[in-house]
Design an enzyme around this catalytic site. Structure first.
Site, PDB file in Angstrom:
ATOM      1  N   TYR A 126      -6.750  -6.025 -38.833  1.00 33.41           N
ATOM      2  CA  TYR A 126      -5.374  -6.538 -38.940  1.00 33.41           C
ATOM      3  C   TYR A 126      -4.369  -5.491 -38.482  1.00 33.41           C
ATOM      4  CZ  TYR A 126      -4.635  -3.755 -43.166  1.00 33.41           C
ATOM      5  OH  TYR A 126      -4.506  -2.718 -44.036  1.00 33.41           O
ATOM      6  N   GLU A 138       3.299  -3.520 -29.264  1.00 30.57           N
ATOM      7  CA  GLU A 138       3.482  -3.019 -27.893  1.00 30.57           C
ATOM      8  C   GLU A 138       3.467  -4.157 -26.890  1.00 30.57           C
ATOM      9  OE1 GLU A 138       0.970   1.022 -28.852  1.00 30.57           O
ATOM     10  OE2 GLU A 138       0.684   0.018 -26.931  1.00 30.57           O
ATOM     11  N   ARG A 171      25.356 -23.392   0.024  1.00 27.05           N
ATOM     12  CA  ARG A 171      25.676 -24.814  -0.129  1.00 27.05           C
ATOM     13  C   ARG A 171      27.183 -25.029  -0.192  1.00 27.05           C
ATOM     14  NH1 ARG A 171      23.749 -30.086  -0.177  1.00 27.05           N
ATOM     15  NH2 ARG A 171      24.699 -31.308  -1.817  1.00 27.05           N
ATOM     16  N   MET A 227      21.253 -25.532  -8.730  1.00 24.99           N
ATOM     17  CA  MET A 227      20.620 -25.982  -7.495  1.00 24.99           C
ATOM     18  C   MET A 227      20.850 -27.473  -7.258  1.00 24.99           C
ATOM     19  SD  MET A 227      18.757 -23.408  -6.094  1.00 24.99           S
ATOM     20  CE  MET A 227      17.349 -24.094  -5.256  1.00 24.99           C
ATOM     21  N   GLY A 228      21.295 -28.157  -8.276  1.00 24.95           N
ATOM     22  CA  GLY A 228      21.532 -29.590  -8.121  1.00 24.95           C
ATOM     23  C   GLY A 228      20.221 -30.340  -7.983  1.00 24.95           C
ATOM     24  N   GLU A 247       2.665 -14.529 -28.585  1.00 24.67           N
ATOM     25  CA  GLU A 247       2.780 -13.145 -29.059  1.00 24.67           C
ATOM     26  C   GLU A 247       3.890 -13.003 -30.090  1.00 24.67           C
ATOM     27  OE1 GLU A 247       2.019  -9.658 -26.952  1.00 24.67           O
ATOM     28  OE2 GLU A 247       0.892 -10.643 -25.353  1.00 24.67           O
TER      29      GLU A 247
END
Lengths: 273, 437
Positions: free
Chosen positions: B286, B295, B322, B392-393, B417
């Protein structure tokens, strides 16, 4: 940047087995701006290089790769990477070391001298270093991507009175001669030259390896010697003076025409025909 | 955007826990600020050596810079073209795995004696970040190997175990870390996989779930309990080779994101493991798990930062190109404010991550900072990817562009994690303690 293959101090090549010659090689590396948007300096004396990311000239990478390959085949004893330029050009030497070169030589050229540094001065430096290090093979990139001069290799060979194999797309060491397949306008030309010699690398000579992380670590332990051009007896004064650098004219919009008669008419109008 | 300064190490008089001399010593510089040690003052700025006393967090040693540039180039050129295919087919290309090993990315901290790169923890963080910009699945493969598997072997392995495994882990073998089970995720220590002792071997029975890289791993670090009545104090770490009879690697999960990284359940049916295969000490599993995950957390933070940055880097050029209503969509103030906000969040996440990494390297307490980094980075990744699709549409919503993949990939960041809730609880515990004095 170029690779110097330095010889042993007998001045000739060692033979360690029939048909097997051991050379040391030197590469000269150029530290050049990456291909980004080019801007002309406000005073029209050149192109803006401050703050532009620089890295090793692609043809020089190929030159280093070739030298390292030759070393791996045990045809070459030591690979020395050389670069002429300011402090930052040490980066390219480190990259060459990480690719497998054994040691580096940094010829420090900065400030005004660096701005006017051209192929003639570099080839003089290379020639001086080749003699000092007793090199038997010099490999350079065929040209730098910023000035596209394509002169350093040829000039270096002339100064040393060595044969040259330029635009090399294949290099084979054969005893004390080198067979070079060159890319020329009409196709491929194969020549056999004596050593010591100067080679310049063309695009298809090889595919440069990536510097692996373990090699980057190993490169830290390799030495880079610092040299001044004056120490080599080279005068850096340029015989060229840049008068003006200008942007190319803005592209004008084109025109679409319906028929050939229209086209001829428009050309006549513009005074071209 | 990179403020790169060459930072040379000041005099080492006051540096306490430096492993490698080439890295800047954060411990020495910052110790004067917090704890009242008798350290000599850090070198003053503008001294002749050009040494900066308190350099910015984004200061890298030459080694770290070179590594980062090398990985960036490698990832852009050799991994990027394969990413869509790997995601679509939920498979990691063999070429990617082979080249990762070749480049030394799988053994960043392993000693060259064992075939590794011999670099530092911070270098592996930079590597993970650069890989994640291109493909977070590849980054997680690299992260688990470096921050969990390799670290466990290096810290706890006997010479014989190191001899047997470290070489392979740095050159051609992938490892998996097996803690979670179907009934124990956040409550990790209530795991039920048991190991019964017999003479000089153990028999393991049970099953694990959500094991990353399992499809391709050659070795598994399995947390099993040798004495369920002792609770978590019976948990022990076992080294189980792939070809051990009784070990079954089940079909991989069909996931929303990180699809190129295989995630499989494992079954243990009377798997016989010699006593020599215990990593570390019996009943200490453990502790090891907690330690490693502290870490690994920083690694995940780096992955999320890289993910966010990669997504952002794909999106901004589009907004600059664009044109709607006669101007670039980047030029609308509403867009600019959103973009600036997201960029700030990414920067903050990156600094939290780098700082946690530097603290760990300096041997100073870093758990709270690591939790903050992981929690914050995963939230930032979620925000960034969501916003990028909007900017970005319509095209952001299609698979023709890489943005939607980042959006799918980021979600696991808040979950694995240590879920966000667990991170927050941990941070709160530390805060509570801080006010004890």
């Amino acid at each position: 940047m170029g690779v110097l293959i330095t010889g042993t101090n007998t001045g000739s090549c060692e033979r360690d087995s029939p048909g097997h010659v051991r050379y040391n090689s030197v590469s000269e590396l150029k530290w050049r701006p990456l291909l980004l948007r080019i801007r002309v300096k406000p005073d029209n004396t050149g192109v803006v290089t401050d703050g532009v990311k620089h890295s090793m000239n692609p043809f020089c990478e190929i030159a280093v790769e070739e030298a390292v390959k030759l070393k791996e085949k045990k045809l070459v004893k030591e690979v020395v990477a050389v670069s002429c330029g300011p402090q930052q050009s040490q980066e390219t030497i480190r990259t060459a070391l990480a690719m497998g070169a054994d040691r580096g030589i940094h010829v420090e050229v900065s400030g005004k001298d660096y701005e006017t540094l051209g192929p003639l001065q570099v080839s003089k430096i290379m020639a001086a270093l080749a003699k000092k290090e007793d090199a038997q093979l010099i490999i350079l990139g065929k040209q730098a991507i910023d000035d596209d001069c394509n002169q350093t290799g040829q000039m270096t060979a002339a100064l040393l009175d060595w044969p040259q194999g330029t635009f090399a797309s294949e290099v084979t060491l054969d005893g004390d001669k080198i067979k070079v397949v060159r890319e020329i306008d009409g196709g491929l030309e194969t020549i056999k030259i004596n050593t010591p010699a100067v080679l310049t690398a063309d695009l298809r000579l090889n595919t440069p390896r990536y510097a692996t992380l373990p090699n980057i670590m190993k490169a830290k332990k390799k030495k880079i010697a610092n040299v001044k051009a004056a120490d080599l007896g080279v005068n850096l004064t340029s015989r060229l003076e840049v008068l003006k650098v200008e942007d190319p004219p803005q592209r004008q919009a084109g025109m679409k025409v319906e028929t050939v008669e229209d086209l001829v008419g428009k050309l006549k109008e513009a005074g071209k025909v | 955007m990179d403020t790169r300064c060459e930072y040379s190490l000041p005099s080492l008089v006051d540096c306490q826990s430096l492993r490698q001399i080439s890295r800047p010593s954060w411990g020495a510089c910052q110790s004067g600020l917090r704890s009242r040690t008798t350290s000599a003052p850090a070198v003053a700025p503008n001294q002749a050596g050009g040494v900066v006393a308190f350099p910015p967090l984004q200061t890298y040693s030459e080694e770290e810079s070179m590594m980062r540039d090398a990985v960036r180039k490698y990832a852009q050129e050799r991994i990027a073209p394969l990413v869509p295919m790997m995601d679509e087919n939920s498979v990691m290309d063999e070429e990617v795995i082979t080249s990762m090993f070749e480049q030394g990315l799988m053994g960043v901290e392993i000693d060259p004696e064992y075939g590794g790169t011999g670099s530092s923890f911070f270098s592996s963080i930079l590597v993970i970040e650069e890989l994640a910009k291109v493909d977070p699945s590849v980054a997680v493969l690299c992260d688990v190997q470096n921050t969990l598997i390799n670290t466990l072997f290096v810290k706890l392995g006997t010479p014989a175990q190191k001899e047997k495994y470290l070489n392979r882990l740095s050159t051609d073998m992938i490892g998996s870390f097996c803690l979670s089970e179907a009934e124990s995720g956040s409550d990790a220590f209530s795991l039920k996989t048991r190991a019964e002792k017999h003479k000089d071997y153990f028999i393991i029975n049970g099953s694990k779930m959500w094991i990353s890289n399992a499809e391709l791993s050659g070795v598994f670090l399995v947390m099993a309990n040798i004495d369920l009545s002792a609770g978590y104090k019976g948990i022990t770490c076992f080294i189980v080779d792939r070809d051990t009879p009784g070990l079954e690697i089940c079909k991989k999960e069909n996931k929303l994101g990180l699809r190129a990284s295989s995630t499989c359940p494992l079954n243990f049916d009377n798997v016989k493991v010699p006593e020599a295969n215990i990593l570390g000490e019996v009943g200490h599993g453990y502790k090891y798990a907690i330690g490693m995950l502290n870490e690994g957390r920083i690694g995940i933070a780096a992955q999320m930062v890289g993910l966010a940055q990669g997504c952002f880097d794909h999106t901004i050029p589009y907004t600059r190109q664009r044109v709607q209503f006669g101007k670039r969509i980047f030029d609308f103030q509403g867009m600019q404010h959103q973009i600036a906000h997201v960029a700030t969040q990414i920067e903050a996440a990156r600094l939290l991550t780098y700082n946690a990494a530097r603290l760990k390297e300096a041997g100073r307490p870093f758990i709270k900072e690591a939790c903050m980094a992981k929690y914050f980075s995963s939230e930032v990744a979620t925000l960034t990817t969501s916003k990028c699709i909007e900017w970005m549409g319509g095209v952001g919503f299609t698979k023709d562009y890489p943005i939607e993949k980042y959006y799918r990939d980021c979600k696991i960041g808040t979950i694995y994690e240590g879920t966000t809730n667990v991170q927050l609880s941990t941070i709160a515990k530390f805060i509570d303690k801080e006010y004890d004095r």
